[in-house]
Enzyme design. Structure first.
Site, short mmCIF file in Angstrom:
data_model
loop_
_atom_site.label_atom_id
_atom_site.label_comp_id
_atom_site.label_asym_id
_atom_site.label_seq_id
_atom_site.Cartn_x
_atom_site.Cartn_y
_atom_site.Cartn_z
N ALA A 112 13.12 27.97 -6.30
CA ALA A 112 13.72 26.67 -6.56
C ALA A 112 15.21 26.82 -6.80
O ALA A 112 16.03 26.07 -6.26
CB ALA A 112 13.04 26.02 -7.77
N TYR A 166 10.01 30.48 8.22
CA TYR A 166 10.55 30.91 9.52
C TYR A 166 10.65 29.75 10.48
O TYR A 166 11.51 29.72 11.34
CB TYR A 166 9.68 32.03 10.11
N LEU A 167 9.72 28.79 10.35
CA LEU A 167 9.74 27.65 11.27
C LEU A 167 10.92 26.74 11.00
O LEU A 167 11.22 25.85 11.79
CB LEU A 167 8.42 26.88 11.16
N HIS A 180 4.83 34.74 9.62
CA HIS A 180 6.10 34.52 10.33
C HIS A 180 6.06 34.99 11.79
O HIS A 180 6.37 34.25 12.71
CB HIS A 180 7.25 35.24 9.62
N LYS A 206 9.90 47.30 5.35
CA LYS A 206 10.88 47.40 4.26
C LYS A 206 11.58 48.75 4.38
O LYS A 206 11.02 49.69 4.95
CB LYS A 206 10.16 47.36 2.91
#
Ligand SMILES: *[C@@H]1O[C@H](CO)[C@@H](O)[C@H](O)[C@H]1NC(C)=O
Ligand SMILES: *[C@@H]1O[C@H](CO)[C@@H](O)[C@H](O)[C@H]1NC(C)=O
Ligand SMILES: *[C@@H]1O[C@H](CO)[C@@H](O)[C@H](O)[C@H]1NC(C)=O
Ligand SMILES: *[C@@H]1O[C@H](CO)[C@@H](O)[C@H](O)[C@H]1NC(C)=O
Length: 820
Positions: free
Chosen positions: A72, A239-240, A301, A394
């Site tokens: 947030a 991702y969209l 994703h 990663k």
């Protein structure tokens, strides 16, 4: 689980009024005019109720649950501020409730800090920005949202606001920025106490993870389904919302005339979807260790990007229904992912991070992958055989994300500094970061000049000296958004518009999990390759694509000194001798297999010279696989065109199953050589939709086929193996071979599953011109020792029944089996 298929019909239309000057209501009049016009129009069209409802400006309550959390603070408040700015003159009024578990006196100052940080886009003047921020702050308030009473209070508050302002309600938008385990409970509270007044919409936004496998996703979906309708749920995949990702479909549509002819298996070499990260997961281990990179990035994703690249183009890209339906279709044509379509890795420090953060002892090992590369295939004529590589990890050498479509290039350029035609042909959807730094769509100049996809995009012609995926930037046509926007801001505006294209429907979610769950289970006990992290990874994570399979390019083999000792070059010799009074060839496995391959090829060439055809019968099982590979990879001049392949035996399973001998022969041999289809003779174990039933006479049918094609039913070459129990073909100890009489093919019983078999009989085998018995591995040593001593005993050692009537028998025994 009930899934509503017609939500899209009920979606209210939102019509944007013309842009105005402020919040003061000065443009209300104009809007009312537009509204009246619309009402008049819709009355004619007969949808008056819905349209009228949608057009009336109203009050919108935005409730962020988890309003002081990281997400947030970082993205959501900024996104909602942008929404507010864009909507300021829409006639709608807003209130933003920031909900959290702490009481108001603790939460309020934290929320205030987050709100202060919001910023305006470049085109807003500083003065105006200050005014807007001030308004936004006054329209936002922290409140505790924990118990059912808290939610009831919230509902009361909203109703009060509606009354005070004399507004009708437009809708309520709940953004659940909380851990997934809390979703069902909050959804229930929303349903029981916070549904909006009738006619207004309810939209509830959820973030991944949506479960950790098919079952848990289904369970969560059905819990949520008890409280929310499908059209009320907005599952975010951020991702969209990325600018480049959201333009994949529009790009494909805009450039249809160029793409249509080449968007298929004949032109596409492969598709790569890659997200590389440099960070580790410290601090997030309690979450991450339960998910790993496949659940965290690939299942959602990368899978979404894959569907956008390969789905059938919708006729109407604004139709959510059609877009989601076409996505769903791609899921149903994806081939299942098996273990050899994936490699996994884990960065070296992960183990100790887990021990520390999960408070585990030093011997605790986590198998959670932090790197994965997975090879997918689509079972459709258009994409048949096109490898689709999905990879993410990663602690890699750079931070970058892209999807690349690499095309085949059959050009040969003779002169060194000649045109662009010989350079890689590719389209790159560059999500951002990496060397290029900005999001872009790149098309190599030897493909075509793409149309600009959007008025908010521009062509880039001034380039710094940078190369992208092996091609200098100046060799591409490049387009990029004029202004970079955060994915969350994009998605929040879509949610507000009620546009569901860029969200994950329940059906799509479950389809994705049903693709990934079997792979995740099959990898559950696999050890990931350990990598050091960063540039030190070197080539350790490079992968190689081989047909359907993927593997690490470098094999990391740990060889102990005692494993290395013992053999010297002199030992690699082929030894000839006698075994059970037949000829024997013995060598180390690799030499032995090569010798056998040479012998088969010689037999084949001789047979073709003499009679124009070579009849070869092959056994199932794992022993001959090395031979098949040898034939495929080294014996290119083998006369396959004139060879007929027969089966020594078959298991009574459908030919499509992995256990089927034919299946394995097909995968390892037949599909790689140029043998005419009609020269291949699988055993008819499946007839009349059933397996190996005596009265279907499959054995007799095979016998007839053999007699018809093979002169005197004498096969030129029969390759046999021998089992630990002394069986050969599917002739097992204790089976009454005398009952086979004169038949050449019989149904037999195996002591191990699948029990039913079809097999050549000794009659057929012993008619052959040549029989080879291939025996390999230390495990066979004891059997070989016994066989060297025993007399013929068909009942106990069926293999002793192999005695060609007129032909020759040669044993091929490797040193492991011979010497132990
Ligand atoms: C919401 O709650 C009501 C009862 O308050 C219930 O009848 C309904 O099935 C629930 N779910 C949905 C999706 O409305
Ligand atoms: C495309 O879909 C949108 C959204 O459903 C709809 O408003 C529009 O009329 C459709 N356009 C055409 C040409 O069908
Ligand atoms: C870690 O484990 C030890 C021993 O099991 C225990 O005493 C300690 O309280 C644990 N610490 C945390 C942070 O869970
Ligand atoms: C078939 O086999 C017989 C004897 O085994 C041989 O004499 C004959 O030439 C063969 N026929 C053909 C067409 O090869």
């Amino acid at each position: 689980m009930p899934v509503s298929r017609d939500w899209y019909r009920k979606r209210p239309l939102t019509v944007q009024p013309p842009p105005g000057r402020g919040l003061d209501g000065s443009d209300q009049r104009m809007f009312v005019t537009v509204l009246l016009l619309l009402v008049a129009l819709s009355a004619r069209g007969g949808h008056s109720e819905e349209t009228e409802e949608a057009q009336r400006p109203g009050h919108v309550s935005v409730i962020i649950v988890g309003a002081t959390g990281d997400l947030a603070k970082k993205y959501l408040w900024q996104g909602f501020f942008q929404l507010y700015v864009n909507q300021v003159s829409s006639g709608n009024t807003f209130f933003f409730h920031g909900g959290g578990l702490s009481p108001a006196d603790k939460g309020t100052p934290v929320l205030f800090e987050a709100l202060k940080a919001v910023s305006c886009s470049k085109d807003v003047s500083q003065e105006r920005c200050a005014v807007l921020k001030d308004q936004f702050l006054r329209l936002s308030q922290y409140r505790q949202l924990k118990t059912l009473e808290d939610y009831q209070e919230l509902a009361k508050h909203i109703e009060q606001q509606l009354q005070e302002e004399g507004m009708t309600e437009a809708g309520r938008l709940f953004y659940l920025s909380v851990p997934a385990f809390a979703y069902a409970d909050i959804a229930e509270k929303i349903n029981s106490s916070c549904r909006p007044t009738s006619g207004a919409w309810l939209r509830v936004v959820l973030e991944k993870p949506f479960g950790h496998d098919f079952r848990s996703a289904q369970l969560l979906a059905s819990h949520l389904g008890n409280s929310l309708k499908d059209e009320e749920m907005y599952r975010i995949d951020h991702y969209l919302g990325k600018q480049v990702v959201s333009k994949i479909l529009p790009f494909r549509i805009e450039n249809r005339e160029f793409l249509d002819p080449i968007w298929n298996k004949h032109y596409i070499e492969r598709i790569e979807i890659v997200v590389k990260e440099t960070l580790d997961v410290t601090g997030r281990i309690p979450f991450y260790d339960q998910y790993g990179v496949i659940r965290d990035v690939l299942q959602n994703h990368l899978t979404e990007v894959m569907t956008l690249l390969t789905m059938k183009l919708p006729k109407n890209v604004s139709s959510s229904e059609e877009v989601l339906q076409n996505k769903l279709e791609i899921f149903s044509s994806l081939l299942p992912l098996a273990k050899n379509q994936a490699v996994i890795g884990q960065y070296q420090a992960y183990k100790s991070e887990v021990q520390q953060e999960l408070n585990k002892t030093k011997d605790h090992v986590s198998l959670t992958p932090t790197f994965a590369a997975v090879l997918a295939h689509i079972d459709e004529t258009q994409y048949e055989g096109v490898p689709i590589l999905l990879t993410s990890g990663k602690m890699l050498d750079e931070r970058v994300g892209y999807a690349r479509i690499l095309f085949k290039n059959d050009m040969f350029c003779l002169q060194r500094h000649n045109g662009i035609h010989c350079k890689p042909k590719q389209i790159v959807f560059y999500f951002g970061h990496g060397d290029l730094q900005y999001p872009a769509i790149l098309v190599s100049k030897n493909l075509f000049k793409p149309a600009l996809i959007d008025s908010d995009w521009k062509e880039v012609t001034e380039h710094t000296d940078v190369s992208v995926l092996g091609l200098s930037i100046s060799d591409y046509y490049v387009q990029t958004p004029t202004e970079q926007r955060e994915a969350y801001a994009e998605l929040i505006s879509h949610i507000f518009a009620g546009c569901k294209n860029s969200f994950i429907s329940t059906e799509n979610l479950l389809a994705s999990w049903s693709l990934w769950t079997p792979l995740l289970s099959s990898l559950a006990s696999s050890f990931p390759r350990i990598y050091p992290g960063g540039v030190d990874n070197g080539g350790l994570l490079d992968v190689r694509l081989k047909g359907r399979d993927i593997s690490y390019n470098s094999e990391v083999v740990i060889i102990t000194p005692d494993q290395m000792g013992g053999t010297s070059a002199n030992d690699f010799q082929v030894m000839q001798g006698k075994f059970r009074s037949a000829d024997m060839v013995s060598a180390w496995a690799e030499e032995l297999v090569e010798r056998l391959a040479v012998d088969i090829q010689e037999a084949a060439e001789a047979a073709v010279r003499e009679s124009g055809v070579f009849h070869l019968a092959l056994s199932g099982g794992s022993t001959p696989l090395a031979l098949f590979h040898r034939l495929v990879l080294h014996h290119f001049s083998f006369p396959w065109r004139d060879t007929h392949v027969w089966m020594v035996d078959e298991r009574c399973v459908p030919l499509t199953e992995l256990e089927s001998n034919f299946h394995s022969m097909h995968d390892h041999l037949l599909q790689h050589v140029r043998i005419p289809y009609y020269n291949i003779h699988p055993m008819p174990v499946q007839l009349n939709q059933r397996l190996c039933v005596e009265e279907d006479r499959g054995a007799l049918q095979y016998e007839k086929e053999l007699s018809k094609w093979v002169n005197g039913s004498s096969l030129h070459f029969v390759l046999l193996g021998v089992g630990y129990d002394g069986h050969t073909a599917s002739l097992f100890p204790g089976s009454k071979v005398s009952e086979h009489g004169e038949s050449l093919v019989a149904l037999t019983e195996s002591p191990i599953k699948p029990h039913q078999r079809m097999s050549l009989t000794f009659n057929a085998i012993n008619r052959a011109h040549r029989v080879a018995l291939l025996v390999m591995g230390k495990g066979k040593h004891e059997l070989i020792t016994q066989l060297s001593r025993v007399k013929d005993n068909l009942d106990k050692y069926p293999v002793t029944g192999v005695k060609p009537d007129h032909g020759t028998l040669v044993w091929y025994i490797d040193y492991d089996a011979l010497l132990g």
